[in-house]
Design an enzyme around this catalytic site. Structure first.
Site, PDB file in Angstrom:
ATOM      1  N   SER B 133       0.813  -1.227   0.000  1.00 27.29           N
ATOM      2  CA  SER B 133       0.000   0.000   0.000  1.00 27.29           C
ATOM      3  C   SER B 133       0.841   1.268   0.000  1.00 27.29           C
ATOM      4  CB  SER B 133      -0.887   0.025   1.241  1.00 27.29           C
ATOM      5  OG  SER B 133      -1.622  -1.163   1.350  1.00 27.29           O
ATOM      6  N   SER B 165       2.983  -3.147   8.014  1.00 28.02           N
ATOM      7  CA  SER B 165       2.947  -3.774   9.337  1.00 28.02           C
ATOM      8  C   SER B 165       4.337  -4.238   9.736  1.00 28.02           C
ATOM      9  CB  SER B 165       1.997  -4.974   9.335  1.00 28.02           C
ATOM     10  OG  SER B 165       0.680  -4.548   9.118  1.00 28.02           O
ATOM     11  N   GLU B 247      -2.429 -14.236   1.487  1.00 28.96           N
ATOM     12  CA  GLU B 247      -2.633 -13.323   2.611  1.00 28.96           C
ATOM     13  C   GLU B 247      -4.089 -13.409   3.071  1.00 28.96           C
ATOM     14  OE1 GLU B 247      -1.947  -9.169   1.778  1.00 28.96           O
ATOM     15  OE2 GLU B 247      -2.289  -8.597   3.872  1.00 28.96           O
ATOM     16  N   GLU B 376     -15.283  -4.493   1.020  1.00 25.00           N
ATOM     17  CA  GLU B 376     -15.943  -4.035  -0.210  1.00 25.00           C
ATOM     18  C   GLU B 376     -15.222  -4.596  -1.430  1.00 25.00           C
ATOM     19  OE1 GLU B 376     -15.161  -2.154   2.365  1.00 25.00           O
ATOM     20  OE2 GLU B 376     -17.095  -1.415   3.073  1.00 25.00           O
TER      21      GLU B 376
HETATM   22  C1  LIG Z   1      -3.990  -2.954  10.486  1.00 28.98           C
HETATM   23  C2  LIG Z   1      -3.592  -2.829   9.050  1.00 28.98           C
HETATM   24  C3  LIG Z   1      -2.431  -3.447   8.615  1.00 28.98           C
HETATM   25  C4  LIG Z   1      -2.022  -3.307   7.289  1.00 28.98           C
HETATM   26  N1  LIG Z   1      -0.835  -3.890   6.898  1.00 28.98           N
HETATM   27  C5  LIG Z   1      -0.365  -3.671   5.645  1.00 28.98           C
HETATM   28  C6  LIG Z   1       0.925  -4.143   5.260  1.00 28.98           C
HETATM   29  O1  LIG Z   1       1.638  -4.785   6.034  1.00 28.98           O
HETATM   30  N2  LIG Z   1       1.365  -3.856   4.028  1.00 28.98           N
HETATM   31  C7  LIG Z   1       0.615  -3.166   3.128  1.00 28.98           C
HETATM   32  O2  LIG Z   1       1.068  -2.968   2.023  1.00 28.98           O
HETATM   33  N3  LIG Z   1      -0.614  -2.693   3.454  1.00 28.98           N
HETATM   34  C8  LIG Z   1      -1.122  -2.928   4.705  1.00 28.98           C
HETATM   35  N4  LIG Z   1      -2.361  -2.424   5.058  1.00 28.98           N
HETATM   36  C9  LIG Z   1      -3.092  -1.569   4.105  1.00 28.98           C
HETATM   37  C10 LIG Z   1      -4.386  -2.149   3.569  1.00 28.98           C
HETATM   38  O3  LIG Z   1      -4.129  -3.125   2.628  1.00 28.98           O
HETATM   39  C11 LIG Z   1      -5.194  -0.971   3.004  1.00 28.98           C
HETATM   40  O4  LIG Z   1      -5.561  -0.158   4.085  1.00 28.98           O
HETATM   41  C12 LIG Z   1      -6.431  -1.432   2.271  1.00 28.98           C
HETATM   42  O5  LIG Z   1      -6.089  -2.072   1.090  1.00 28.98           O
HETATM   43  C13 LIG Z   1      -7.397  -0.282   1.966  1.00 28.98           C
HETATM   44  O6  LIG Z   1      -6.764   0.786   1.342  1.00 28.98           O
HETATM   45  P1  LIG Z   1      -6.961   2.277   1.889  1.00 28.98           P
HETATM   46  O7  LIG Z   1      -6.639   2.251   3.333  1.00 28.98           O
HETATM   47  O8  LIG Z   1      -6.207   3.187   1.056  1.00 28.98           O
HETATM   48  O9  LIG Z   1      -8.507   2.529   1.774  1.00 28.98           O
HETATM   49  P2  LIG Z   1      -9.259   3.137   0.483  1.00 28.98           P
HETATM   50  O10 LIG Z   1      -8.903   2.339  -0.686  1.00 28.98           O
HETATM   51  O11 LIG Z   1      -9.054   4.587   0.439  1.00 28.98           O
HETATM   52  O12 LIG Z   1     -10.763   2.821   0.851  1.00 28.98           O
HETATM   53  C14 LIG Z   1     -11.642   3.703   1.531  1.00 28.98           C
HETATM   54  C15 LIG Z   1     -13.028   3.091   1.491  1.00 28.98           C
HETATM   55  O13 LIG Z   1     -13.483   3.048   0.144  1.00 28.98           O
HETATM   56  C16 LIG Z   1     -13.899   1.734  -0.172  1.00 28.98           C
HETATM   57  N5  LIG Z   1     -13.677   1.441  -1.572  1.00 28.98           N
HETATM   58  C17 LIG Z   1     -12.542   1.639  -2.280  1.00 28.98           C
HETATM   59  N6  LIG Z   1     -12.704   1.206  -3.531  1.00 28.98           N
HETATM   60  C18 LIG Z   1     -13.955   0.699  -3.628  1.00 28.98           C
HETATM   61  C19 LIG Z   1     -14.712   0.104  -4.670  1.00 28.98           C
HETATM   62  N7  LIG Z   1     -14.200  -0.079  -5.885  1.00 28.98           N
HETATM   63  N8  LIG Z   1     -15.978  -0.285  -4.409  1.00 28.98           N
HETATM   64  C20 LIG Z   1     -16.518  -0.107  -3.163  1.00 28.98           C
HETATM   65  N9  LIG Z   1     -15.843   0.462  -2.149  1.00 28.98           N
HETATM   66  C21 LIG Z   1     -14.579   0.861  -2.384  1.00 28.98           C
HETATM   67  C22 LIG Z   1     -13.047   0.870   0.709  1.00 28.98           C
HETATM   68  O14 LIG Z   1     -13.599  -0.426   0.837  1.00 28.98           O
HETATM   69  C23 LIG Z   1     -13.046   1.652   1.994  1.00 28.98           C
HETATM   70  O15 LIG Z   1     -14.222   1.415   2.696  1.00 28.98           O
HETATM   71  C24 LIG Z   1      -2.803  -2.556   6.376  1.00 28.98           C
HETATM   72  C25 LIG Z   1      -3.979  -1.949   6.829  1.00 28.98           C
HETATM   73  C26 LIG Z   1      -4.379  -2.063   8.135  1.00 28.98           C
HETATM   74  C27 LIG Z   1      -5.635  -1.381   8.566  1.00 28.98           C
END
Ligand SMILES: Cc1cc2nc3c(=O)[nH]c(=O)nc-3n(C[C@H](O)[C@H](O)[C@H](O)COP(=O)(O)OP(=O)(O)OC[C@H]3O[C@@H](n4cnc5c(N)ncnc54)[C@H](O)[C@@H]3O)c2cc1C
Lengths: 378, 392
Positions: B133, B165, B247, B376
């Site tokens: 991410s 993480s 994963e 989602e």
């Molecule tokens: C505790 C934790 C540990 C993590 N560890 C790692 C890690 O080790 N390495 C790593 O790379 N990442 C990690 N992540 C990141 C994680 O993969 C992302 O947070 C996740 O993919 C969502 O991306 P975002 O946070 O940018 O949310 P966004 O993509 O901005 O989403 C915001 C909202 O919009 C919704 N949304 C987005 N697109 C759509 C769609 N097409 N249709 C419907 N709804 C949609 C989402 O579901 C969400 O509700 C971690 C996250 C957390 C919370």
């Protein structure tokens, strides 16, 4: 009476809204939390809040208060909820003030002026177990001289460690789960034998465990009837539940507002995430739940103010429904924020925490719904 | 080998070798062993358990022995898993290397990469983190912009990851980088590099649970040797997706809870009060009963999914369904445990509440439906790839 705010109430809402937003925003909560503030709220802010007259909303005009009702108290509480303001208003301005309504003139004369001028805050000590069971009282009050001697424990007492007056439910007769034999007392916060141990909760507020070891009170510390305090306690709980429900609506509304703002701005796949129907439908559903909760809360407040028979039932509906709406708002809020929703930097998690504490206070949705079912005869 | 004989021998070996302490239920994150160069063992028993399991290759029982695995068949692996569960033995090693990178290397790695990395993962010597991410690339992961430029014998990496993480505790990172800015999915490559390389810095981010297990990770002219490219140049998306499937499989396991067969037992332990008081609320009890139905059914689903997966019969998108269901279940679980815990469970740092264990776990569980791809996104994948519904 129409089920919306009248003109005076709207004026009051606008002034409460701008007061809280200016003086007691979420940043205020954060600064108290990060400083591990030992009081649990800002006494300066409380002074200004008192100057607005808010601590006397429910105090009768004859006693120097505003003589307003639960609708007006709820207006202020909704703003407290919206801003997550740490405040002793619910426990003092609603809980203790309502209890004193059934107290002797002497008690009223002692505490109403102190509350009106901000010299005193107070709280209720009801729960003994980890879940809210107001009839489950083991704390004993025994006759001693002209008064009573109180021994036992209470927990989940908001602001218990800084309260000047504590309304304690005690058992003067009957068995632990019985409604008869309950008596309410106004106990001085600094009474000998009373110890309060504050615990930090997840929303950074402080709630205490109280230990009463042979605390002596005068006979006129009794609120309501000896052995017949249950009805008075029920009335106090109605007021507090309606108040907590109003605060929950504020929590829910603000959680939804910041979430909508976020999903309007946050872009993924080249568009705002708020343009995805999956999120739009859930946001629209959340809105509906909050609107329904708000109506239920106003209904309960109006019925309490009208002293309508059976208003307690409306209060159960209001608090249970507001709990559902606020927990949905927090859950959806964090989820729609994605990763940032899990961080302490964003406010949405703070709403989840406060909502959770309010949910537990004076009975959670399950408990209140179960009570409603009993009242409905099943 | 005869499976029943294998079971008898395995049971005996586990009985003889799993220290008693390692049969206690996991209470907190400290009870997990994550390995790595700077491994922290919470007890000598924890270290001993890891060593004994690693010697047999049983930290990764179904990997080939040549790469540090146990060389077990799917059927034997299942027997081992069942016997470990029956004994209540803890997982000897928790590792992104095992659950995520390993399977991807087994499929896409060169022989040299496998020999270098897999045995170290199996023995818990190297701890890995996941650099997927970015601030602008969450759900739309393929929008990532961390650049890797070809500089002859190495790539030069610049950019930023987020939510990494344990980046501050990890030794190596598997990282998605952009090697062709003109393409989206077809301009991504999959790199491995040492977190001690020059130009890497991490900044922990605080979670609402009060913990800071993840970081912002910054790359400033980081040199990565060419041989650390996994799969083909600009074909990293395929590796990335394959890894995500694993994963998601791992995260779906959260739905299995702490291995207790009923939430009622966990709820009784939730706080110090007289246990029955908490379950005498008929609505809560009903919700818990329904939860137990779903949880037991999900345990069956997990078994079926793994059996089908190992036999190559699972739908490629099935990990999305598992991840969705398991994480939503785990969130409900913690919500119910908070209800059962009542006001005691709201305490944040008291000793009585175990330092707010229930509240922090409840808050942490909210991330389950976000990390590894949000619910989602999983639902979108199920609708599109399994149900074959039309797109707008
Ligand atoms: C505790 C934790 C540990 C993590 N560890 C790692 C890690 O080790 N390495 C790593 O790379 N990442 C990690 N992540 C990141 C994680 O993969 C992302 O947070 C996740 O993919 C969502 O991306 P975002 O946070 O940018 O949310 P966004 O993509 O901005 O989403 C915001 C909202 O919009 C919704 N949304 C987005 N697109 C759509 C769609 N097409 N249709 C419907 N709804 C949609 C989402 O579901 C969400 O509700 C971690 C996250 C957390 C919370």
């Amino acid at each position: 009476m129409p089920l919306y705010l009248d003109d005076d109430q709207i004026i009051m809402r606008d002034s409460a809204r701008s007061f809280m937003a200016d003086q007691a925003s979420v940043a205020h909560l954060r600064s108290l939390r990060d400083a591990a503030d030992p009081t649990g709220f800002s006494t300066d802010l409380w002074k200004r809040f008192v100057e607005m007259g808010f601590s006397g909303i429910l105090i009768p005009e004859a006693d120097g208060g505003m003589g307003l009702g639960h609708v007006e108290a709820g207006i202020v509480l909704e703003e407290i909820g919206r801003n997550l303001t740490p405040s002793p208003f619910l426990s003092t301005g609603v809980g203790v003030v309502t209890a004193l309504g059934s107290a002797t003139p002497m008690l009223r004369e002692r505490w109403y002026p102190a509350i009106l001028t901000g010299r005193a805050i107070g709280t209720l000590a009801i729960d003994e177990g980890t879940k809210h069971h107001p009839e489950r009282i083991a704390l004993k009050a025994e006759r001693s001289g002209k008064g009573f001697r109180l021994s036992g424990e209470k927990r989940f007492v908001q602001h218990g460690h800084v309260a000047d007056v504590v309304i304690v439910s005690a058992r003067t007769g009957g068995d632990v789960d019985e409604r008869s034999g309950v008596t309410l007392f106004a106990v001085d916060g600094n009474a000998a034998g009373l110890t309060a141990t504050p615990q930090r909760l997840l929303d950074a507020s402080l709630a205490s465990r109280l230990t009463l070891e042979g605390v002596e009170v005068e006979a006129d510390a009794v609120i309501g009837e000896v052995d017949g305090g249950w009805d008075t306690l029920s009335g106090i709980l109605d007021a507090c539940r309606a108040a907590a429900a109003a605060e929950l609506v504020g929590v829910a509304d603000a959680a939804m507002a910041i979430t909508l703002a976020y999903i309007r701005e946050r872009r993924q796949f080249g568009v705002p995430v708020g343009s995805f129907q999956a999120l739009q439908h859930r946001a629209a559903h959340l809105y509906s739940e909050i609107e329904v909760a708000r109506a239920a809360v106003l209904k309960a407040q109006q019925r309490l103010d009208a002293k309508a028979p059976g208003a307690g039932r409306d209060v159960l509906v209001a608090k249970a429904m507001a709990g559902l709406a606020a927990s949905l708002a927090a859950r959806e809020g964090v989820q729609m924020h994605g990763g940032v929703g899990m961080t302490d930097d964003y406010d949405i998690g703070l709403y989840m925490k406060r909502g959770r504490v309010l949910e537990e206070l004076f009975g959670d949705t399950n408990r209140l719904a179960d009570r409603l079912a009993q009242l409905n005869g099943y | 080998m005869d499976l029943e004989k294998f079971r008898t021998e395995t049971r005996a070996w586990l009985q003889a070798n799993c220290p008693a302490e390692m049969r206690e239920p996991v209470r907190s994150d400290a009870d997990y062993c994550w390995g790595g160069r700077r491994a922290v063992f919470s007890s000598p028993a924890q270290q001993q358990w890891l060593q004994r399991m690693a010697e047999r290759g049983w930290t990764v029982p179904d990997w080939p022995t040549a790469y540090g695995g146990g060389g077990l068949s799917a059927a034997e692996t299942k027997v081992l898993r069942e016997e470990i569960a029956a004994l209540g033995a803890r997982q000897p090693l928790k590792s992104f290397g095992i659950s995520m990178l390993g399977p991807a290397l087994l499929k896409y790695g060169t022989e040299a990469q496998k020999r270098e990395h897999l045995p170290r993962i199996a023995r818990g010597e190297i701890r890995w983190c996941q650099g997927y991410s970015e601030p602008g690339a969450g759900s739309d992961l393929a929008a990532l912009s961390t650049r890797a430029e070809d500089r002859g014998d190495h790539f030069l990496v610049n950019g930023q990851k987020v939510w990494t993480s344990y980046a501050d505790k990890a030794d190596w990172i598997f990282c998605l980088v952009r090697t062709d800015p003109k393409e989206k999915h077809k301009g991504i490559s999959f790199l491995l590099f040492d977190m001690e390389s020059n130009g890497i810095s991490t900044r922990p981010i605080q979670l609402i649970s009060g913990q800071s297990p993840f970081c912002e990770t910054f790359f400033d002219d980081v040199k990565v040797p060419k041989e650390n490219l996994v799969g083909e140049l600009n074909r990293g998306w395929e590796v990335a997706k394959y890894l995500l499937g694993h994963e998601r499989e791992m995260i779906s396991g959260f739905g299995l809870g702490d291995g207790q067969s009923s939430i009622g037992k966990a709820a009784r332990q939730a706080a110090e009060t007289a246990p029955d008081e908490r379950l005498d609320d008929p609505l809560l009890r009903a919700q818990m009963a329904v939860f137990d139905v779903r949880a037991a059914a999900f345990r069956a689903m997990t078994e079926r999914f793994i059996d089908e997966l190992k036999a190559g019969r699972a739908h490629p998108a099935q990990p999305s369904m598992m991840k969705y269901y398991g994480t939503e279940l785990n969130k409900i679980r913690h919500t119910l445990l908070m209800s059962a815990g009542g006001s005691d469970a709201l305490e944040w740092d008291s000793t009585r509440s175990g330092g707010g264990a229930a509240a922090r776990a409840w808050l942490r569980s909210k991330a389950n439906s976000i990390e590894g791809g949000t619910s989602e996104i999983q639902l979108n994948i199920i609708a599109k790839h399994i149900l074959g519904l039309p797109t707008a």
